[in-house]
Design an enzyme around this catalytic site. Structure first.
Site, PDB file in Angstrom:
ATOM      1  N   LYS A  72      31.194  35.434  40.168  1.00 59.44           N
ATOM      2  CA  LYS A  72      30.349  35.624  38.981  1.00 59.44           C
ATOM      3  C   LYS A  72      29.307  34.520  38.832  1.00 59.44           C
ATOM      4  O   LYS A  72      29.410  33.446  39.418  1.00 59.44           O
ATOM      5  CB  LYS A  72      31.226  35.768  37.737  1.00 59.44           C
ATOM      6  CG  LYS A  72      31.852  37.165  37.696  1.00 59.44           C
ATOM      7  CD  LYS A  72      32.600  37.486  36.441  1.00 59.44           C
ATOM      8  CE  LYS A  72      33.080  38.950  36.526  1.00 59.44           C
ATOM      9  NZ  LYS A  72      34.052  39.260  35.477  1.00 59.44           N
ATOM     10  N   ARG A 107      41.630  39.154  39.604  1.00 58.35           N
ATOM     11  CA  ARG A 107      40.838  40.289  40.088  1.00 58.35           C
ATOM     12  C   ARG A 107      39.736  39.749  40.987  1.00 58.35           C
ATOM     13  O   ARG A 107      38.864  39.024  40.521  1.00 58.35           O
ATOM     14  CB  ARG A 107      40.257  40.985  38.854  1.00 58.35           C
ATOM     15  CG  ARG A 107      39.449  42.223  39.102  1.00 58.35           C
ATOM     16  CD  ARG A 107      38.855  42.718  37.779  1.00 58.35           C
ATOM     17  NE  ARG A 107      38.120  43.944  37.976  1.00 58.35           N
ATOM     18  CZ  ARG A 107      36.884  44.012  38.442  1.00 58.35           C
ATOM     19  NH1 ARG A 107      36.228  42.916  38.759  1.00 58.35           N
ATOM     20  NH2 ARG A 107      36.282  45.178  38.588  1.00 58.35           N
TER      21      ARG A 107
HETATM   22  N1  HH2 Z   1      34.590  42.208  35.873  1.00 55.44           N
HETATM   23  C1  HH2 Z   1      33.787  43.191  36.316  1.00 55.44           C
HETATM   24  C2  HH2 Z   1      34.130  44.535  36.126  1.00 55.44           C
HETATM   25  N2  HH2 Z   1      35.289  44.873  35.527  1.00 55.44           N
HETATM   26  N3  HH2 Z   1      37.323  44.241  34.519  1.00 55.44           N
HETATM   27  C3  HH2 Z   1      38.158  43.284  34.102  1.00 55.44           C
HETATM   28  N4  HH2 Z   1      39.347  43.611  33.533  1.00 55.44           N
HETATM   29  N5  HH2 Z   1      37.853  41.947  34.245  1.00 55.44           N
HETATM   30  C4  HH2 Z   1      36.683  41.534  34.800  1.00 55.44           C
HETATM   31  O1  HH2 Z   1      36.440  40.302  34.868  1.00 55.44           O
HETATM   32  C5  HH2 Z   1      35.771  42.534  35.267  1.00 55.44           C
HETATM   33  C6  HH2 Z   1      36.128  43.899  35.103  1.00 55.44           C
HETATM   34  C7  HH2 Z   1      32.528  42.840  37.051  1.00 55.44           C
HETATM   35  O2  HH2 Z   1      32.770  42.725  38.420  1.00 55.44           O
HETATM   36  P1  HH2 Z   1      32.501  43.900  39.481  1.00 55.44           P
HETATM   37  O3  HH2 Z   1      33.383  45.073  39.190  1.00 55.44           O
HETATM   38  O4  HH2 Z   1      32.618  43.391  40.858  1.00 55.44           O
HETATM   39  O5  HH2 Z   1      30.969  44.236  39.304  1.00 55.44           O
HETATM   40  P2  HH2 Z   1      30.202  45.469  38.688  1.00 55.44           P
HETATM   41  O6  HH2 Z   1      30.593  45.577  37.247  1.00 55.44           O
HETATM   42  O7  HH2 Z   1      28.751  45.120  38.897  1.00 55.44           O
HETATM   43  O8  HH2 Z   1      30.626  46.708  39.452  1.00 55.44           O
END
Ligand code: HH2
Length: 291
Positions: free
Chosen positions: A235, A269
């Site tokens: 992040k 995660r």
């Molecule tokens: N971060 C993201 C998405 N979902 N869910 C939880 N529970 N906690 C988190 O920190 C979290 C989440 C963002 O990361 P990512 O899924 O890789 O990216 P994007 O939202 O751009 O798909």
């Protein structure tokens, strides 16, 4: 610091996700993220094809992931919602296959009740709601009916606007309070207490300082007595610390994950499963005092 009178609930012993009961208290559970999206902030486009997404999930399971989580909508800052039918079209074939093929729980990152219902029909074990039921209880009702796990994540605002000017009095107290309230709502909607986890939502309506403060005082969130998930992986706040682009944040991800585990997080995660699993195993060995 915990103020006097803060409820210090006992730590949960297990996290129940439909077909699986995941033991807590050993090495932290590593959740592998597979984004079936064109625009996710760190892996967008990499697994857009269902075959590639399944391959990636299999690789994560082989690397020691305790769960895999499939996402069909990016929630990066500035992202706009994807219609439910498009989100379902992206993730359903992937979830359908993974539920049959993997021997670990399969979760989905969605806040939309119709998408949640469709993927629960396919056998998904876990829902991850980044809005912590802000759209009403329907998603929790569906999770409860299926006996699925439910992660409730804190967010201030919406992905479209959340990073404009996030403001808190005390970010840790406010996040913990909101998560406690959301967990109580999930229970009222029929989700078993042992199927609920909470997540402070690093980067979701938070400045780098807010994220670092949440990690520094994560034990206050853990004091809710619910399993805590933390997602620091790649992040922007790690980029701010390291002055590094998204593809160069692995050590930051591992350091933040290790800090979270030492403060009591049960689930981390990440996109890079193998190194995080190894970090979690060594931390557990140190806690045990034995290899
Ligand atoms: N971060 C993201 C998405 N979902 N869910 C939880 N529970 N906690 C988190 O920190 C979290 C989440 C963002 O990361 P990512 O899924 O890789 O990216 P994007 O939202 O751009 O798909």
């Amino acid at each position: 610091m915990l103020s006097e009178g803060t409820p210090h609930a006992a730590a949960a012993a297990a996290f129940r996700c439909r077909r699986f009961t995941l033991p807590l208290g050993g090495p932290a559970l590593v959740v592998g993220v597979v984004n079936v999206t064109p625009d996710s902030f760190s892996d967008g486009g990499r697994s857009l094809d269902p075959g590639a997404a399944c391959e990636r999930a299999h690789a994560m399971a082989a690397e020691g992931a305790a769960l895999v989580e499939v996402g069909g909508e990016s929630s990066r800052p500035g992202a706009r919602p994807v219609p439910a039918d498009e989100e379902s079209r992206r993730i359903l074939p992937v979830v359908r296959r993974l539920v049959r093929e993997l021997h670990i729980p399969v979760g989905v990152d969605t806040w939309k009740a119709p998408v949640a219902e469709a993927i629960l029909d396919e056998g998904a074990d876990l829902l991850n709601d980044i809005t912590a039921l802000a759209h009403g209880p329907a998603l929790a009702v569906a999770a409860g009916r299926a006996g699925a796990g439910l992660v409730l994540m804190h967010m201030q605002g919406t992905p479209g606007t959340m990073q404009r000017a996030p403001t808190y009095g005390d970010v840790v107290v406010e996040v913990r309070g909101a998560l406690g309230t959301a967990a109580a709502r999930a229970e009222a909607a029929g989700v078993a207490p042992e199927s609920i986890a909470v997540d402070p939502g690093l980067g979701f309506g938070k400045t780098a300082r807010h994220n670092l403060e949440l990690l520094r005082r994560l034990e206050e969130v853990c004091a809710l007595g619910r399993p805590v998930m933390v997602g620091a992986s790649r992040k922007a706040f790690l980029g701010a610390v390291l002055e590094a682009p998204v593809e160069d944040r692995l050590e930051g991800t591992l350091a933040a994950g290790a800090a979270a585990i030492l403060k009591g997080a049960s689930l981390v995660r990440v996109h890079d499963v193998r190194p995080m699993v190894r970090v979690a195993r060594v931390l557990a060995a140190i806690a045990r005092g034995a290899p």
